[in-house]
Design a protein around this motif. Structure first.
Motif, mmCIF file in Angstrom:
data_model
loop_
_atom_site.group_PDB
_atom_site.id
_atom_site.type_symbol
_atom_site.label_atom_id
_atom_site.label_comp_id
_atom_site.label_asym_id
_atom_site.label_seq_id
_atom_site.Cartn_x
_atom_site.Cartn_y
_atom_site.Cartn_z
ATOM 1 N N ASP A 127 0.830 -1.206 0.000
ATOM 2 C CA ASP A 127 0.000 0.000 0.000
ATOM 3 C C ASP A 127 0.865 1.257 0.000
ATOM 4 O OD1 ASP A 127 -2.344 -1.573 0.158
ATOM 5 O OD2 ASP A 127 -2.066 -1.785 2.318
ATOM 6 N N TYR A 128 1.907 1.256 0.829
ATOM 7 C CA TYR A 128 2.831 2.396 0.810
ATOM 8 C C TYR A 128 3.530 2.490 -0.549
ATOM 9 C CZ TYR A 128 2.227 2.875 5.858
ATOM 10 O OH TYR A 128 1.699 3.076 7.105
ATOM 11 N N GLY A 129 3.868 1.327 -1.115
ATOM 12 C CA GLY A 129 4.491 1.336 -2.431
ATOM 13 C C GLY A 129 3.589 1.937 -3.489
ATOM 14 N N ARG A 130 2.280 1.688 -3.398
ATOM 15 C CA ARG A 130 1.339 2.284 -4.353
ATOM 16 C C ARG A 130 1.330 3.803 -4.234
ATOM 17 N NH1 ARG A 130 -4.253 0.111 -3.221
ATOM 18 N NH2 ARG A 130 -4.775 1.616 -4.863
ATOM 19 N N TRP A 131 1.398 4.313 -3.012
ATOM 20 C CA TRP A 131 1.487 5.768 -2.844
ATOM 21 C C TRP A 131 2.751 6.298 -3.515
ATOM 22 C CZ3 TRP A 131 -1.455 9.735 -1.063
ATOM 23 C CH2 TRP A 131 -2.645 9.417 -0.417
ATOM 24 N N GLY A 132 3.865 5.616 -3.295
ATOM 25 C CA GLY A 132 5.120 6.085 -3.870
ATOM 26 C C GLY A 132 5.133 6.065 -5.383
ATOM 27 N N LEU A 133 4.505 5.045 -5.983
ATOM 28 C CA LEU A 133 4.516 4.915 -7.436
ATOM 29 C C LEU A 133 3.448 5.761 -8.111
ATOM 30 C CD1 LEU A 133 5.041 1.046 -7.708
ATOM 31 C CD2 LEU A 133 6.757 2.832 -8.019
ATOM 32 N N SER A 134 2.388 6.128 -7.386
ATOM 33 C CA SER A 134 1.258 6.830 -7.998
ATOM 34 C C SER A 134 1.248 8.324 -7.739
ATOM 35 C CB SER A 134 -0.066 6.226 -7.493
ATOM 36 O OG SER A 134 -0.150 4.853 -7.788
ATOM 37 N N VAL A 135 1.876 8.768 -6.651
ATOM 38 C CA VAL A 135 1.780 10.170 -6.244
ATOM 39 C C VAL A 135 3.178 10.783 -6.219
ATOM 40 C CG1 VAL A 135 1.002 11.743 -4.436
ATOM 41 C CG2 VAL A 135 -0.264 9.636 -4.878
ATOM 42 N N PRO A 136 3.458 11.780 -7.058
ATOM 43 C CA PRO A 136 4.806 12.374 -7.070
ATOM 44 C C PRO A 136 5.219 12.946 -5.723
ATOM 45 C CG PRO A 136 3.551 13.060 -9.006
ATOM 46 C CD PRO A 136 2.589 12.341 -8.110
ATOM 47 N N GLU A 137 4.255 13.401 -4.920
ATOM 48 C CA GLU A 137 4.592 13.972 -3.617
ATOM 49 C C GLU A 137 4.955 12.905 -2.589
ATOM 50 O OE1 GLU A 137 1.893 16.703 -5.835
ATOM 51 O OE2 GLU A 137 1.913 14.562 -5.383
ATOM 52 N N ALA A 138 4.829 11.628 -2.923
ATOM 53 C CA ALA A 138 5.091 10.550 -1.965
ATOM 54 C C ALA A 138 6.141 9.582 -2.492
ATOM 55 C CB ALA A 138 3.798 9.803 -1.645
ATOM 56 N N THR A 139 7.100 10.087 -3.266
ATOM 57 C CA THR A 139 8.111 9.200 -3.847
ATOM 58 C C THR A 139 8.995 8.546 -2.794
ATOM 59 O OG1 THR A 139 9.524 11.149 -4.174
ATOM 60 C CG2 THR A 139 8.199 10.426 -6.048
ATOM 61 N N GLN A 140 8.988 9.071 -1.548
ATOM 62 C CA GLN A 140 9.809 8.435 -0.514
ATOM 63 C C GLN A 140 9.332 7.027 -0.194
ATOM 64 O OE1 GLN A 140 7.771 10.979 -0.143
ATOM 65 N NE2 GLN A 140 6.866 11.140 1.898
ATOM 66 N N PHE A 141 8.112 6.671 -0.646
ATOM 67 C CA PHE A 141 7.585 5.339 -0.375
ATOM 68 C C PHE A 141 7.874 4.351 -1.500
ATOM 69 C CE2 PHE A 141 4.713 8.089 2.151
ATOM 70 C CZ PHE A 141 4.968 7.548 3.400
#
Length: 480
Positions: A208-222
Motif C-alpha cells: 500500500d505504501y508502495g502504491r502511494w510512492g509509485l502513484s503520487v509524485p509527492e510521496a516518492t519516498q515510499f
C-alpha cells in the motif's frame, strides 16, 4: 455583492447542518443553484479548481445532461462539471488553497460542491468510478461521495477507489483525519468494502505504501516499499514490541544478546477490534510503547540514497523492528540519506529475502550477502544479426596542389605547396600516405609532382598523383 452572498450562506447554515446530521449529503446554498430566470452572481469567485496537468486524454462536460468533449490543461472546473480520464491517462486538479486531486486512468468525478470563497475550504466530489488521490492542505476539507458511502478527508492524504462493476470501495488514509460514513479511519490504515456489508479498517501493508510512492509524485519516498512488498509478499510494517536482553553489557564486543520478543518484519499487525462510531476532531494519541531495555549497538550506518530499514537489517542480520526502535523512527519508518543509524545487537534468525544494502562495518551476525550491482549484458534476440554491408569502392576524387608560399616571387629560392586529398567510399578508418593534408618545399623553377596512397579498413587501396608547374620562374634574358 459579496455581502449578499455572506447573508445567504448564514441563512442556509442551519439547514446544511441538519441535512449533514441525517445523511451527510452536502446541499449547496441557493446562490450556486439559481432558479429559472435568475442570473448567476457577478462577483469573482475567490476559490476554484483548475486542471493543472494532463497526461494522456481526458473529457469534460458541464453537467450530466451535456455532451462529453475533449479537454486540456488549464480548464477551470465548477459545480456540476464532470471530468473523466481515458485509459493510460492521468489528471491533476489543484484547488486555490493548494489542495491537490490526482485522478488515475479511467476515473470519472463530478464536482457536487465547491465553496467559491476562502472562508470555508469545503469541496464535495462524486466518484462514479476509478481512483482519486487527495492531498489536502491543513485547513482544507473534501468529501468523496460514492454509492457505498461518503469518504471524508480533513487536512489529510487519502486515497479513494470505487469499482462500479464489483461494487467495491477501498480507502487508504496516509495521514490526517479520514472517515467513511462518519466512522474514523486512523492514519496508516486502510478500508475495503464489497457491497453493502461494512468491514473493519486494517493497517496498511508494504504494498500500500508502495502504491502511494509509485502513484503520487509527492510521496516518492515510499517507492522502496514497493520493492519490499514484492520481496516479502503482502507483509505489514513491523510491530514494535519491547526488546529485552538477558544479560545486557555496556560494550557491544562482549554482549551476548538473546532472542528478543520483538515481532519480526512480515508478521501480521493486529487489526482494530471495533472502529469508533464517530470521527473525533483529532487523531487519537498513539498507544505508548512498552518500556524497553536499550540494546548495545554493534555499529553505526550512514544512510545512502535508496536504502531502507529492511535492506540494512538483511545485510547486518539484525531485526528491522529493533533498528526502528533503537533509532526511534516514526511510522512508516522511513530513513533519509545522510541519517546516522544505530544498529543494535538484536540478531535476526529468520531473514526474509529481498534487497540488501552495502555494509559499512562487519556485523557479528550472519546476514544476507551483498552483491554490488553489475551492468547487465545485452539481451540476445532471436532475430539473427544482419550481415555487415560491404563498403562502397574507395575512390580518390582529387589531389590538389596549392601554392601557399613565395608563389609569385621569382627572386625567392623556393616555393611551398599544400597537398589536399579528397576521397569517397571505403571503410573507416582510412590511412593516407604520406597524409591527407601536408606541405612541401621545392626549389624555384622546378616542376614538382607526387603520389598519394589511401588504404581503407576493409583492405581497399587507391592511388592518386599531383603535378605543379612553377609559373613564377624568371624569364631568361635574351643575348646581344
Amino acid at each position: 455583492m459579496r455581502a449578499a452572498h455572506s447573508v445567504l450562506r448564514v441563512v442556509w447554515l442551519p439547514a446544511l447542518f441538519v441535512a449533514a446530521a441525517c445523511q451527510r449529503t452536502i446541499l449547496p446554498p441557493p446562490v450556486q443553484t439559481p432558479g429559472a430566470g435568475q442570473p448567476l452572481a457577478s462577483s469573482t469567485p475567490e476559490r476554484s479548481a483548475v486542471l493543472k496537468e494532463l497526461s494522456g486524454s481526458a473529457e469534460m462536460r458541464a453537467d450530466a445532461s451535456g455532451e462529453w468533449a475533449a479537454t486540456s490543461a488549464g480548464l477551470i472546473l465548477g459545480v456540476g462539471n464532470q471530468l473523466r480520464t481515458g485509459a493510460d491517462s492521468r489528471a491533476f486538479v489543484q484547488l486555490t488553497e493548494g489542495s491537490k486531486i490526482r485522478l488515475d486512468p479511467e476515473t470519472a468525478i463530478t464536482f457536487n460542491f465547491l465553496n467559491p470563497y476562502l472562508d470555508s475550504l469545503l469541496t464535495a466530489l462524486a466518484l462514479d468510478g476509478g481512483q482519486v488521490w487527495l492531498l489536502l492542505t491543513s485547513n482544507s476539507a473534501l468529501d468523496v461521495e460514492t454509492p457505498l458511502g461518503i469518504a471524508s478527508a480533513r487536512g489529510a492524504y487519502m486515497n479513494v477507489a470505487y469499482d462500479p462493476a464489483t461494487q467495491t470501495l477501498s480507502l487508504m488514509c496516509l495521514q490526517g483525519t479520514c472517515s467513511l460514513n462518519q466512522s474514523f479511519i486512523p492514519p496508516n490504515f486502510k478500508y475495503r468494502q464489497s457491497g453493502a456489508a461494512p468491514t473493519l479498517a486494517e493497517p496498511m501493508q508494504l504494498a500500500d505504501y508502495g502504491r502511494w510512492g509509485l502513484s503520487v509524485p509527492e510521496a516518492t519516498q515510499f517507492v522502496p516499499y514497493a520493492t519490499e512488498a514484492a520481496a516479502q509478499g503482502n507483509a505489514t510494517l513491523p510491530v514494535i514490541a519491547a526488546i529485552t536482553e538477558a544479560t545486557p553489557t555496556p560494550e557491544p564486543a562482549t554482549a551476548t544478546p538473546s532472542e528478543t520478543a520483538t515481532t519480526e518484519a512480515g508478521a501480521a499487525t493486529p487489526t482494530l477490534a471495533e472502529p469508533p462510531t464517530a470521527a473525533p476532531p483529532t487523531a487519537p494519541p498513539a498507544t505508548p510503547r512498552p518500556a524497553a531495555t536499550p540494546l548495545p549497538a554493534i555499529g553505526q550506518h550512514r544512510v545512502l540514497p535508496g536504502e531502507t530499514v529492511f535492506c540494512l537489517a538483511r545485510v547486518y542480520g539484525v531485526q528491522p523492528d529493533a533498528i526502528i526502535q533503537a533509532n526511534d523512527l516514526p511510522r512508516p519508518y522511513l530513513v533519509q540519506a545522510g541519517q546516522l543509524l544505530r544498529i543494535p545487537a538484536a540478531p535476526w534468525s529468520r531473514i526474509d529475502p529481498g534487497p540488501v544494502c552495502a555494509p559499512q562495518f562487519q556485523s557479528p551476525y550472519p546476514g544476507l550477502p551483498y552483491e554490488p550491482p553489475t551492468s547487465e549484458p545485452p539481451t540476445p534476440t532471436d532475430t539473427p544479426a544482419a550481415p555487415p554491408t560491404a563498403a562502397p569502392p574507395l575512390e580518390i576524387r582529387e589531389v590538389a596542389a596549392l601554392c601557399i608560399g613565395n608563389c609569385d616571387d621569382p627572386a625567392a629560392p623556393t616555393y611551398r605547396l599544400l597537398i589536399i586529398v579528397t576521397v569517397a567510399g571505403g571503410a573507416e578508418p582510412l590511412t593516407f600516405d604520406p597524409g591527407q593534408q601536408y606541405q612541401l618545399d621545392f626549389d624555384r623553377c622546378v616542376k614538382s609532382s607526387g603520389v598519394v596512397t589511401v588504404t581503407s579498413a576493409d583492405g581497399q587501396v587507391a592511388t592518386g598523383s599531383w603535378v605543379y608547374d612553377d609559373t613564377a620562374c624568371p624569364t631568361p634574358t635574351a643575348g646581344p
